[in-house]
Design an enzyme around this catalytic site. Structure first.
Site, mmCIF file in Angstrom:
data_model
loop_
_atom_site.group_PDB
_atom_site.id
_atom_site.type_symbol
_atom_site.label_atom_id
_atom_site.label_comp_id
_atom_site.label_asym_id
_atom_site.label_seq_id
_atom_site.Cartn_x
_atom_site.Cartn_y
_atom_site.Cartn_z
ATOM 1 N N LYS A 1 0.844 -1.216 0.000
ATOM 2 C CA LYS A 1 0.000 0.000 0.000
ATOM 3 C C LYS A 1 0.873 1.258 0.000
ATOM 4 O O LYS A 1 0.517 2.262 -0.620
ATOM 5 C CB LYS A 1 -0.945 -0.008 1.207
ATOM 6 C CG LYS A 1 -2.085 -1.027 1.070
ATOM 7 C CD LYS A 1 -3.050 -0.959 2.235
ATOM 8 C CE LYS A 1 -4.128 -2.021 2.106
ATOM 9 N NZ LYS A 1 -5.041 -2.051 3.250
ATOM 10 N N ARG B 1 0.794 4.443 -2.581
ATOM 11 C CA ARG B 1 0.766 5.876 -2.198
ATOM 12 C C ARG B 1 1.957 6.619 -2.807
ATOM 13 O O ARG B 1 1.817 7.766 -3.241
ATOM 14 C CB ARG B 1 0.780 6.023 -0.668
ATOM 15 C CG ARG B 1 -0.555 5.670 -0.028
ATOM 16 C CD ARG B 1 -0.650 6.251 1.368
ATOM 17 N NE ARG B 1 -1.849 5.801 2.058
ATOM 18 C CZ ARG B 1 -2.249 6.281 3.232
ATOM 19 N NH1 ARG B 1 -1.545 7.214 3.838
ATOM 20 N NH2 ARG B 1 -3.346 5.829 3.815
HETATM 21 N N1 LIG Z 1 -9.599 -3.341 8.349
HETATM 22 C C1 LIG Z 1 -9.608 -4.646 8.334
HETATM 23 O O1 LIG Z 1 -9.817 -5.296 9.367
HETATM 24 C C2 LIG Z 1 -9.394 -5.346 7.008
HETATM 25 C C3 LIG Z 1 -9.639 -6.712 6.897
HETATM 26 C C4 LIG Z 1 -9.497 -7.307 5.640
HETATM 27 C C5 LIG Z 1 -9.104 -6.547 4.539
HETATM 28 N N2 LIG Z 1 -8.850 -5.213 4.692
HETATM 29 C C6 LIG Z 1 -8.427 -4.397 3.534
HETATM 30 O O2 LIG Z 1 -9.498 -4.309 2.610
HETATM 31 C C7 LIG Z 1 -9.003 -4.313 1.262
HETATM 32 C C8 LIG Z 1 -9.683 -5.430 0.468
HETATM 33 O O3 LIG Z 1 -9.349 -6.657 1.074
HETATM 34 P P1 LIG Z 1 -10.356 -7.911 1.027
HETATM 35 O O4 LIG Z 1 -9.943 -8.819 2.126
HETATM 36 O O5 LIG Z 1 -11.759 -7.416 0.928
HETATM 37 O O6 LIG Z 1 -9.922 -8.547 -0.363
HETATM 38 P P2 LIG Z 1 -10.254 -9.999 -0.965
HETATM 39 O O7 LIG Z 1 -11.589 -10.436 -0.494
HETATM 40 O O8 LIG Z 1 -9.086 -10.887 -0.713
HETATM 41 O O9 LIG Z 1 -10.243 -9.674 -2.527
HETATM 42 C C9 LIG Z 1 -11.004 -8.600 -3.023
HETATM 43 C C10 LIG Z 1 -11.130 -8.685 -4.522
HETATM 44 O O10 LIG Z 1 -9.897 -8.424 -5.147
HETATM 45 C C11 LIG Z 1 -9.919 -9.000 -6.452
HETATM 46 N N3 LIG Z 1 -8.707 -9.843 -6.579
HETATM 47 C C12 LIG Z 1 -8.258 -10.774 -5.743
HETATM 48 N N4 LIG Z 1 -7.100 -11.315 -6.193
HETATM 49 C C13 LIG Z 1 -6.822 -10.686 -7.336
HETATM 50 C C14 LIG Z 1 -5.753 -10.757 -8.284
HETATM 51 N N5 LIG Z 1 -4.746 -11.605 -8.106
HETATM 52 N N6 LIG Z 1 -5.776 -9.916 -9.324
HETATM 53 C C15 LIG Z 1 -6.783 -9.041 -9.470
HETATM 54 N N7 LIG Z 1 -7.821 -8.933 -8.625
HETATM 55 C C16 LIG Z 1 -7.835 -9.735 -7.582
HETATM 56 C C17 LIG Z 1 -11.174 -9.839 -6.559
HETATM 57 O O11 LIG Z 1 -12.126 -9.036 -7.247
HETATM 58 P P3 LIG Z 1 -13.539 -9.553 -7.854
HETATM 59 O O12 LIG Z 1 -14.512 -9.373 -6.735
HETATM 60 O O13 LIG Z 1 -13.788 -8.657 -8.997
HETATM 61 O O14 LIG Z 1 -13.330 -10.972 -8.235
HETATM 62 C C18 LIG Z 1 -11.551 -10.027 -5.089
HETATM 63 O O15 LIG Z 1 -12.886 -10.271 -4.848
HETATM 64 C C19 LIG Z 1 -7.489 -4.486 1.358
HETATM 65 O O16 LIG Z 1 -6.876 -3.232 1.225
HETATM 66 C C20 LIG Z 1 -7.278 -5.045 2.768
HETATM 67 O O17 LIG Z 1 -6.039 -4.704 3.321
HETATM 68 C C21 LIG Z 1 -9.006 -4.595 5.900
#
Ligand SMILES: NC(=O)c1ccc[n+]([C@@H]2O[C@H](COP(=O)([O-])OP(=O)(O)OC[C@H]3O[C@@H](n4cnc5c(N)ncnc54)[C@H](OP(=O)(O)O)[C@@H]3O)[C@@H](O)[C@H]2O)c1
Length: 319
Positions: free
Chosen positions: A139, A143
């Protein structure tokens, strides 16, 4: 009249947080123009129910390969309809750098005005201890790319801290990092359990995105520090005890023990390394600020500690 985001294109919309972002955007559709997602054919094939629900709620679906830059530019430009002016990205940790070409393509598409990179979590530029933290590296690169190479396109980072839905859950794998286990009536808290943690419910993350979109001047080119509520683990445990009507068995893990476990996790290349580091950062108080940006976004009706504990009890006892 000042500019308002109108046509919104979301990447990562079927992921953990993406589902909440697109659900809240779809609910607020009357405030915007087009709401669309760009996803892979694989996601369309493997998650037909999620895609159908989105279509039923008025969300347009664009499918294709992220490497097809001509296609991405065509979609940014509206794919024959009104152009998209705002891109929201919710890619998972393993795909954070995949955003860089999407940012460059948005920069060179004059109709795209604002980009929300995938953040929605821990503040990666909290203080001078943040830059070397391993989970922040990708990340931070995004940035840095924005700082060094993106001149025209505006950005907004939505910094929410940990999700209350996950933080207040029963973490079964590495319980030493903290857990609230309703069935076993057991909790593990870090250090002495007195340092507050700032938490945001996943629904509120979606609602805060909508609020940031509705306040484009407030959210322009900055990291918004937002949350639902702040509570120390000991207050969370008290609330679980109150709502379950029982005394809980509580274990405290000192900082030295957590740091030792974190070190071992990295030595063993464990997929849990990130969790150890993030939990340490949160327990060290690095989700806390003197003030929040909620008010500037007109966002006051948030999830509460009581509501989040109630939800956790319901979820953990449903199975
Ligand atoms: N604050 C917290 O507690 C917390 C917890 C978890 C995550 N986060 C943050 O939230 C954000 C999203 O995380 P998440 O856990 O929601 O993500 P995720 O469920 O692992 O993946 C989100 C989406 O990213 C796309 N994706 C995954 N692998 C890919 C690849 N290799 N190439 C291209 N696209 C890909 C897919 O899109 P499609 O849907 O289009 O298939 C997938 O559904 C991140 O920045 C993470 O750090 C924060």
């Amino acid at each position: 009249m000042s500019w308002k985001p109108t046509n919104i294109l979301v990447f990562g919309a079927t992921g953990l947080i993406g589902k909440f972002l697109i659900a809240e955007l779809a609910k607020a559709k009357s405030s915007f123009g087009r709401i669309a997602i760009f996803t892979s054919q694989n996601t369309v094939d493997t998650k037909p129910d999620a895609i159908k629900r989105l279509q039923d709620s008025g969300v347009e679906i664009f499918t294709g390969d992220l490497k097809d830059h001509e296609l991405i530019k065509h979609v940014y430009a509206g794919a024959g309809g009104s152009p998209f002016d705002t891109v929201v990205n919710a890619f998972g940790r393993n795909a954070i750098l995949e955003q860089i070409p999407l940012l460059d393509l948005a920069e060179s598409t004059p109709t795209v005005r604002r980009f929300f990179p995938s953040e929605y979590g821990t503040d990666i530029e909290y203080d001078e201890t943040s830059p070397p933290e391993p989970p922040h590296q990708l990340k931070l690169k995004v940035r840095a790319h924005i700082r060094d190479h993106i001149k025209r396109l505006e950005h907004t980072y939505l910094v929410t801290g940990p999700y209350s839905d996950l933080y207040l859950g029963a973490f079964k794998v590495a319980t030493e990092t903290g857990t609230y286990d309703v069935k076993a009536k057991k909790a593990v808290a870090l250090y002495d359990g007195n340092t507050p943690v700032s938490l945001t419910s996943m629904t509120d993350v979606g609602r805060l995105l909508v609020a940031a979109l509705k306040h484009p001047d407030v959210s322009r080119n900055r990291a918004l520090k937002v949350n639902s509520f702040t509570a120390p683990p000991n207050d969370i445990i008290k609330e679980f005890e109150k709502q379950t009507g029982d005394k809980w068995d509580v274990k405290y893990v000192p900082r030295e023990e957590l740091v030792e476990l974190e070190k071992k996790a990295y030595e063993q290349n464990s997929p849990l390394s990130t969790a150890f580091t993030l939990r340490r950062i949160w327990a060290d108080g690095k989700t806390l600020y003197k003030t929040r940006d909620n008010e500037e976004l007109g966002f006051t009706d948030t999830q509460t500690l009581q509501g989040a504990v109630k939800q956790s009890i319901e979820q953990q006892t449903a199975t």
